[in-house]
Motif scaffolding. Structure first.
Motif, PDB file in Angstrom:
ATOM      1  N   ILE A 191       0.156  -3.991   1.238  1.00 22.96           N
ATOM      2  CA  ILE A 191      -0.442  -3.876   2.579  1.00 22.96           C
ATOM      3  C   ILE A 191       0.329  -4.760   3.564  1.00 22.96           C
ATOM      4  O   ILE A 191       0.681  -4.337   4.668  1.00 22.96           O
ATOM      5  CB  ILE A 191      -1.937  -4.276   2.548  1.00 22.96           C
ATOM      6  CG1 ILE A 191      -2.759  -3.204   1.847  1.00 22.96           C
ATOM      7  CG2 ILE A 191      -2.466  -4.488   3.971  1.00 22.96           C
ATOM      8  CD1 ILE A 191      -4.204  -3.579   1.606  1.00 22.96           C
ATOM      9  N   LYS A 249      -5.524   1.395   8.074  1.00 21.63           N
ATOM     10  CA  LYS A 249      -5.747   0.480   6.951  1.00 21.63           C
ATOM     11  C   LYS A 249      -7.216   0.086   6.840  1.00 21.63           C
ATOM     12  O   LYS A 249      -7.607  -0.591   5.886  1.00 21.63           O
ATOM     13  CB  LYS A 249      -4.885  -0.775   7.130  1.00 21.63           C
ATOM     14  CG  LYS A 249      -3.386  -0.458   7.125  1.00 21.63           C
ATOM     15  CD  LYS A 249      -2.647  -1.200   6.036  1.00 21.63           C
ATOM     16  CE  LYS A 249      -1.233  -0.673   5.851  1.00 21.63           C
ATOM     17  NZ  LYS A 249      -0.321  -1.168   6.878  1.00 21.63           N
ATOM     18  N   ILE A 258      -1.155   2.697  -1.805  1.00 19.67           N
ATOM     19  CA  ILE A 258      -2.082   1.559  -1.874  1.00 19.67           C
ATOM     20  C   ILE A 258      -3.434   2.014  -2.424  1.00 19.67           C
ATOM     21  O   ILE A 258      -4.065   1.330  -3.239  1.00 19.67           O
ATOM     22  CB  ILE A 258      -2.226   0.908  -0.478  1.00 19.67           C
ATOM     23  CG1 ILE A 258      -0.863   0.392  -0.016  1.00 19.67           C
ATOM     24  CG2 ILE A 258      -3.224  -0.222  -0.513  1.00 19.67           C
ATOM     25  CD1 ILE A 258      -0.796   0.030   1.446  1.00 19.67           C
TER      26      ILE A 258
END
Lengths: 950, 112
Positions: free
Chosen positions: A329, A251, A310
């Protein structure tokens, strides 16, 4: 708690496991966890302020000249990510305590994990992009250690290498992109950069910077076509997969895109690169996930797919889409980490992660079943769980997006992606837990202890809570984070029912089609296995092998073991660069006045020129060449005197003496002639290269001397302050021991090391193969019958006290007149080595009770102590002090601490020079050099020995 | 005078490089020594040439030469002794171990 401390705590915590592991595994885990928990508490203390919309800061200047400062800031985005990293990190530490086997080195694991955690926290809190880059590279390195944690597994090692190669390369690209960005804005501080949207997007360098930064983000977040490293990184222990490869590291790329969103997003380039990459990644990875039989591989591709989702949302470039991205997220981190940990539990209990060997675990592992079902249904997007909410909002955004004039493209492909997502999620539940109980599990499965399922269960609870009451649970957080990402105010409304909007029908279609796909999995799987598909690892390996072969080929051609070849290449390279600079630099002849040439200078020049060339001509006769090169050294010394450099002349001439003695000693054991080996053509080539280099150097030297200084010289400062500040009139010596004392300190250490190195080399030679050769040594030349002639012994012995006296005198006057520690040390060394030559090494050593090592050691220690002494007076290291004293009947005299420092220099020089010469002499003794017990071979008071008696 | 110094530097450099390109250790060391002289003198002349003006402070002198390059070169001379000594020792060691003082690796030694 200061933000810097929050970022530092995990790094400090990385020291704990090594200390605590001896106290047991639980103690180790608790100590490690306490560091993370402390950092988390510190972070949460800031949460109320951040949720009110404030930005917390901590700033320290590190290298302001470079724009590199340890600046941290915490806004909503940083809070979300730091919270995820520390919160899930805490759960992972708990989980790993029970997951790791007794044989695994747990201390190492926790240390790597904490290093990684610190690097991640550093990334999300950095307010300086250079600092951010440092943390970014640290995550690549620490994840390499974590993925390769099971060093005995080849998949682990290969996966770690691949991950490092891909993310490391992306990181390098990102460094370039960030530097460009900093160049455009003129600051490396994020808080400044983020305000400069217009300047950045108007710049010609926007596109290169965008592509380079995205390369870093895409490789880290495993976006197509760089997605292949993530499944291979699954060879890591499951806690690592859950932590790095679902919740945090992958991420980091998303974080970076979100962080840079205010200044990079909103352009066509951003939309087409980011949104398209995200879409392709989402659909492709979801499809592959459906056909993976390894639980962790399925989850890995599912992760890639959701990261793509995302990325796509961030790529849309609208504030609403960015808000959805933030929400997803959070949701993805909860359900995916829970699933990874559950996969680890199944592996732990059933001893396999192969879906085809599982099934029917529902009754055997009810707790795990419940956790996985909740998390997987959320992943599939089934109401009312949190995954449903963000998926629905994603589909809604996709319907608003037009790609190159095609309004339906995103909507349709996003629905297809969602369909695959439904299918593999159901497969995860259906093929692992439902169906009949089997009797061929590799190990009889049952639910693990509380310690192992506590962490995934906590996350599953979050999945449900966020799903049921999204606005209560995360509404404020998403609002603040979305505001931080977009740099504006965003109103968020998360609800389960939006009316009969297109997104609802798309969702229904995805679930329906997904169920059909799940039902037809058996037949589709056969088709999938039969179809050819590219194997990413093979392509990657071929690429790496190709690059390695190329670099090996280049290296082998340039560096083929022939030193002279490198040197020719190097010389020609320097000449080429010089030529380029000269031909493009606009050469103007210098106009400085030249000095007249007196006759004596011309004579000296002639001697030097002839002897320089003679060395090359006569080099085959080594002894002769040594004599001639001695002449060159002498003329250089004389030249120094003529050109107002008495200190240099003294140094050069004494170094000359010891160098020639050294070379003579060595030549004793080397061939006395050099054979003619190179061809005429080769010699002509070498003459051409050498001639060109000599000519250019001469031209450069002349050009330099014909000009005045290009910049104001700092020498005037030294001349002006030498007496008033340093207390000496010999400016060269004052520079050495005072102005630039630190340099000199380093240099005597180097000299001491060189002496010790030579001693060590001699030791090694006297033990190895060389020793045998030395013991069988037969001298090439007949020995002199009178090796220690009477006249030389007497003269040397008479000269010894005189020379030592001269050495002391030169040392003492050095501060004010030519001289000083270096020169005095060399003179004393010459006095001692004269005794070697006159009376023999062994004879001299037997009468000398000092150790040369001690000279080097004391020299360096005295110099260091002098430097440290200035701390006692609260002054910086090596600040000198001096004063004038008078003791009747003597005249007034000066005492300076610099003299003490010079004493250190003096001793080190003696030690290093003498240790070198003594080492060579020891080799001579091993080669059968006889030890004379009397000072002279022909002692006049004794009857003469028989001739040739050695 | 400037021309004499510059040409001397050039000659020492040329002779030094020619010797460094030889195939045996001893001439290479001689070449390194010549290059050392050339480099030291080159550094020295960056202070420009001055006659009869040593950097020793006195009341009755019109001026001083640049002291800074001299200080740099002084340590460079001493350090280059250390370098030469290490090179000599390595050459000697290689000769005593291998029985010759060639500096180039043969293919057999290179492991090809």
């Amino acid at each position: 708690m200061s933000l810097a401390l929050i970022a530092a705590l995990p790094f400090l915590g990385a020291l704990l496991p090594g200390l605590m592991i001896r106290a047991g595994r639980t103690a180790c885990a608790m100590a490690t966890g306490s560091a993370t928990a402390l950092a988390l508490i510190g972070l949460l203390l800031h949460a109320p302020a951040v949720l009110r919309g404030e930005v917390v800061q901590a700033r320290f200047d590190w290298m302001p000249g470079l724009g590199l400062n340890a600046n941290f800031f915490l806004d909503g985005l940083g809070l979300l990510f730091a919270g995820l990293i520390l919160g899930i990190g805490l759960l992972i530490i708990l989980y790993a305590r029970f997951y790791l086997a007794k044989t695994d080195p747990m201390g190492q694991f926790y240390t790597y994990l904490m290093l990684f955690q610190g690097a991640m926290v550093g990334i999300v809190l950095s307010d300086n992009i250079l600092l951010l880059l440092i943390f970014w590279e640290l995550t690549s390195l620490s994840s390499f250690l974590l993925i390769g944690y099971w060093k005995h597994l080849p998949e682990g090692r290969q996966g770690a290498r691949m991950a490092l190669a891909v993310t490391g390369t992306g990181g390098l690209a990102m460094i370039a992109g960030m530097l460009i960005l900093g160049g455009i804005v003129g600051s490396y501080d994020l808080s400044v950069i983020l305000t400069q949207k217009e300047a950045i997007q108007a710049s010609d360098w926007y596109l290169p910077a965008l592509i380079l930064i995205l390369l870093g983000a895409f490789t880290k977040s495993a976006q197509f076509p760089f997605h292949f490293w993530l499944p291979h990184a699954m060879a890591a222990p499951t806690p690592v997969s859950a932590y790095l490869h679902s919740a945090t590291m992958v991420k980091a790329g998303l974080f970076l895109m979100a962080r840079m969103w205010p200044v990079l997003a909103g352009t066509d380039a951003w939309f087409y690169i980011v949104a398209t990459t995200g879409l392709v990644t989402m659909v492709m990875a979801a499809k592959i996930a459906l056909f993976k039989d390894d639980l962790k591989a399925l989850l890995a591709f599912s992760t890639v797919s959701h990261l793509g989702l995302i990325t796509m949302l961030l790529g849309f470039g609208t504030a609403e889409a960015a808000a959805v991205a933030v929400f997803h997220i959070i949701n993805h981190a909860t359900f995916k980490a829970a699933l990874f940990m559950s996969a680890g539990i199944i592996d732990h209990e059933a001893h396999t992660r192969d879906i085809k060997r599982l099934g029917g675990l529902r009754t055997l592992m009810p707790i795990t079943f419940t956790i996985v079902t909740l998390a997987a249904l959320s992943m599939a997007g089934i109401p009312p769980l949190n995954g449903f909410l963000s998926k629905e909002m994603m589909l809604e955004e996709a319907t608003h997006t037009v790609w190159a004039g095609i309004p339906w493209l995103f909507a349709v492909l996003a629905t297809i992606g969602a369909m695959f997502s439904v299918a593999y999620s159901f497969r995860l539940i259906g093929h692992v837990f439902l169906g009949p109980v089997r009797d061929d599990y590799p190990h009889k499965p049952h639910d693990p202890g509380f310690g192992l399922w506590a962490a995934p269960a906590a996350l599953a609870v979050l999945v449900v809570l966020i799903g049921v009451a999204p606005m209560t649970m995360v509404g404020d957080l998403v609002t603040v984070v979305a505001g931080a990402v977009t740099g504006g105010d965003v109103t968020i409304k998360i609800s389960h029912w939006h009316g009969l909007v297109p997104a609802l029908w798309m969702s229904v279609a995805a679930v329906g089609a997904g169920l059909i796909l799940f039902g037809a999995h058996l037949r589709l799987d056969a088709l999938w296995l039969a179809a050819p598909r590219p194997e990413a690892k093979a392509i990657f390996d071929a690429l790496v092998d190709g690059i390695a072969a190329l670099s090996h080929g280049v290296t082998a051609r340039l560096h083929d073991g022939a030193l002279s070849r490198y040197f020719v290449i190097f010389t020609l390279g320097v000449l080429g660069a010089g030529w380029l600079a000269w031909s493009e630099g606009g050469h103007v002849p210098g106009l400085r006045n030249v000095l007249p040439i007196p006759g004596v200078a011309l004579a000296g020049w002639l001697l030097l020129a002839v002897c320089s060339v003679l060395v090359a001509v006569l080099h085959r006769e080594r002894l002769l060449a040594l004599v001639v090169i001695g002449v060159v050294g002498l003329i250089v010394s004389v030249g120094f005197i003529y050109l107002s450099a008495p200190d240099l002349a003294l140094t050069q001439i004494s170094v000359e003496v010891v160098t020639i003695v050294l070379m003579l000693l060595a030549l004793n054991f080397l061939p006395k002639t050099t054979p003619r080996e190179s061809s005429t053509a080769r010699r002509l080539r070498d003459i051409a290269v050498a001639g060109a280099a000599g000519l250019s150097t001469a031209a450069l030297a002349l050009a330099l001397m014909m000009r005045d200084f290009a910049f104001p010289t700092i020498s005037d400062y030294h001349l002006a302050n030498s007496y008033s500040g340093g207390g000496g009139t010999n400016v060269v010596n004052v520079i050495l021991v005072d102005f630039r004392g630190y340099d000199t300190f380093g240099e005597i250490i180097v000299l001491g090391i060189a002496g010790l190195l030579i001693f060590a080399l001699a030791e090694a030679l006297l033990r190895g193969a060389a020793n045998k050769r030395l013991l069988e040594w037969v001298p090439e030349l007949p020995k002199s019958g009178d090796r220690h002639p009477l006249m030389m012994v007497v003269a040397g012995r008479v000269a010894l006290p005189i020379t030592l006296m001269v050495g002391v005198y030169i040392f003492l006057r050095g501060h004010n007149e030519p001289g000083g520690g270096f020169i005095a040390g060399l003179i004393v060394a010459i006095a001692l080595v004269t005794q070697f030559m006159a009376s023999g090494f062994a004879w001299t050593q037997a009468r000398q009770r000092v150790d040369y090592h001690a000279f080097i050691g004391f020299g360096v220690v005295i110099a260091a102590a002098t430097g440290l002494g200035s701390w006692l007076a609260a002054r910086p290291f090596l600040t000198s002090n001096f004063g004038y004293f008078r003791i009747p009947p003597f005249d007034k005299f000066e005492l300076a601490t610099a003299a003490l420092f010079d004493l250190g220099v003096f001793l080190t020089v003696i030690g290093a020079v003498m240790l070198t010469l003594a080492s060579l002499s020891r080799i001579a003794i091993r080669a059968g050099e006889t030890v004379n017990t009397t000072a002279m071979d022909n002692d006049p008071s004794q009857p003469a020995p028989a001739k040739g008696g050695h | 005078m400037e021309f004499l110094v510059a040409s001397a530097i050039g000659l020492m450099t040329a002779s030094g490089i020619y010797l460094v390109l030889r195939l045996r250790a001893f001439p290479v060391i001689l070449g390194l020594s010549l290059l050392t002289y050339a480099v030291n003198v080159f550094l020295f002349i960056s202070g420009r040439l001055t006659v009869d003006a040593p950097p020793i402070l006195a009341h009755d002198t019109p001026g001083y030469t640049d002291p800074l390059p001299q200080a740099l070169v002084l340590t460079a001379i001493v350090i280059s002794f250390g370098m030469t000594a290490v090179a000599v020792m390595m050459a000697l060691g290689a000769f005593l171990e291998a029985g010759n003082d060639r500096i180039e690796m043969t293919d057999a030694e290179d492991g090809k």
